[in-house]
Design a protein around this motif. Structure first.
Motif, mmCIF file in Angstrom:
data_model
loop_
_atom_site.group_PDB
_atom_site.id
_atom_site.type_symbol
_atom_site.label_atom_id
_atom_site.label_comp_id
_atom_site.label_asym_id
_atom_site.label_seq_id
_atom_site.Cartn_x
_atom_site.Cartn_y
_atom_site.Cartn_z
ATOM 1 N N LEU A 171 0.979 -1.089 -0.021
ATOM 2 C CA LEU A 171 -0.100 -0.036 0.181
ATOM 3 C C LEU A 171 0.736 1.340 -0.158
ATOM 4 N N LEU A 172 0.824 1.950 -0.910
ATOM 5 C CA LEU A 172 1.625 3.256 -1.099
ATOM 6 C C LEU A 172 0.836 4.338 -0.768
ATOM 7 N N GLY A 173 1.542 5.459 -0.447
ATOM 8 C CA GLY A 173 0.796 6.756 -0.156
ATOM 9 C C GLY A 173 -0.438 6.829 0.605
ATOM 10 N N ARG A 174 -0.397 5.857 1.852
ATOM 11 C CA ARG A 174 -1.581 5.954 2.726
ATOM 12 C C ARG A 174 -1.053 6.782 3.983
ATOM 13 N N ARG A 175 -2.124 6.987 4.839
ATOM 14 C CA ARG A 175 -1.955 7.907 5.829
ATOM 15 C C ARG A 175 -2.828 7.352 7.229
#
Length: 416
Positions: A171-175
């Motif tokens: 999972l890329l670019g998650r917060r």
């Protein structure tokens, strides 16, 4: 109107603001590194200290949207099941509706990862922190992997999950932000957990345990949700939550591409001065020498807080100003003092527990306990400390008069 301690209310508000702001921007430190606006906030209070009350006010808009999403998902699943029931042979199966949620309470790491497959941001929020810290993911066999997941999430790193059956997920670019309320007993266990301390989980958490206001809360008869300040706050939350975050073109449809919030010259000067002051206090013999893991992240935490304040006040902001940075540094000073106070208490409780365990074992196996026995036969929690750690405990027991050196080992002093 809730009449809860300032730190409890402030922690909930700051965490909710972080959840709303984190998909939209990163703060850019003076040396160019970008950091997420995600915050991990842990607040302790006893039953009756109105932990749920402050969360209800702070998360008013979040809760409203969560209920709406649950209703939408329920009806979407009904339609999905009806469509499946009427399929003819050879008809393509309709896609199953994905559940989306702004926050999760007792989610496992695997559950949070599954949720983040279909959305960009989530908050691990619970007014009963035992759901999170005492849940399946935090049991002994899973805690290391769970904490590693949260550490990567705090840093905005790629979240890689490998599970049998589900395969590999990246999972890329998650917060991910966090806000959990815990009972004092559970906080004590967390503070004395060597894994949470050693892996750096505690160093990334803003922890407080404010004094109770019980006995000083006369009846007001006001609904916090009707207060003009709460309503204005909820409207700003709605504005932030309605803002569509920028996504990476060519990504999976949920990979965030947050804009950068730079520090203006005045904010930059304040941040550098704070950084240097905190660094100086980490020298041997200085106030923060025993809190280096947390202190070393204090300046970054202050920048994150300043970014959250900035974006909440102006959702379209492109830089952090002096007032936001000054306020963030004051908040961070509070959490530094709380960390020193609570970690000192937590470490002493941990040491006392180990001393008690070792002494009880020695009384059962005494009156003379050899050094080899102390290193090899003591309970596992003591043996795991190895020779140096066990030696320090033995010296402490001797200093307190419970045991005394003897040829080849230690003599237990009965009646002491």
């Amino acid at each position: 109107t809730v009449q809860a301690p300032d730190a409890m209310a402030g922690g909930s508000v700051l965490a909710a603001a972080s959840l709303a702001a984190q998909p939209l921007a990163d703060v850019v430190l003076p040396h160019g590194q970008r950091k997420p606006l995600s915050l991990f906030i842990v607040t302790s209070g006893a039953s009756g200290d109105r932990k749920s009350g402050v969360d209800e006010a702070a998360c008013l808009e979040i809760e409203r949207r969560s209920k709406e999403e649950s209703r939408r998902h329920f009806h979407a699943m009904e339609r999905y099941q009806n469509e499946k029931a009427t399929l003819q042979k050879g008809d393509p199966e309709p896609p199953e509706p994905k559940l989306q949620a702004l926050t999760v309470g007792n989610a496992t790491v695997e559950g949070a990862a599954r949720l983040l497959k279909g959305q960009s941001s989530v908050g691990v929020f619970s007014a009963e922190g035992g759901e999170v810290l005492g849940g399946h993911s935090m049991r002994d066999s899973n805690r290391m992997a769970a904490m590693a997941f949260f550490l990567k999430a705090w840093g905005g790193e790629s979240l890689n999950i490998m599970r049998g059956g589900a395969g590999f997920t990246s999972l890329l670019g998650r917060r991910v932000s966090m806000s959990i309320m815990v009972q004092p007993l559970l906080l004590g266990q967390l503070l004395s957990d060597p894994l949470a301390d050693g892996q750096g989980f505690l160093a990334r958490c803003l922890i407080s345990q404010p004094a109770t206001l019980a006995g000083h809360r006369p009846y007001l008869g006001e609904n916090p949700a009707d207060h003009p300040a709460v309503q204005a706050y909820a409207q700003r939350m709605a504005q932030l939550l309605d803002t569509r975050p920028e996504l990476w073109e060519g990504g999976d449809g949920y990979e965030l591409k947050p804009r950068g919030l730079t520090l203006n010259p005045d904010a930059r000067a304040l941040w550098i001065a704070f950084y240097n002051a905190i660094e100086a206090e980490q020298a041997n013999g200085k106030e923060l020498a025993d809190a280096r893991p947390f202190a070393s992240k204090a300046a970054e935490q202050a920048a994150r807080i300043a970014g959250v304040i900035t974006l909440f006040n102006d959702p379209g902001a492109l830089e952090v100003g002096e007032a936001a940075m000054d306020g963030a540094i004051q908040v961070m000073d509070f959490y530094l003092n709380e960390h020193l106070r609570l970690m000192g208490t937590g470490k002493q409780q941990q040491t006392d527990k180990r001393l008690r365990t070792l002494l009880e074992w020695m009384r059962e196996h005494g009156p003379l306990v050899t050094t080899a026995q102390a290193l090899q036969k003591t309970p596992r929690t003591i043996r795991n400390l190895k020779a140096k750690g066990i030696g320090l405990l033995l010296e402490e027991l001797a200093g307190r008069g419970y045991i005394r050196p003897a040829p080849g080992g230690w003599e237990v002093r009965h009646g002491v």
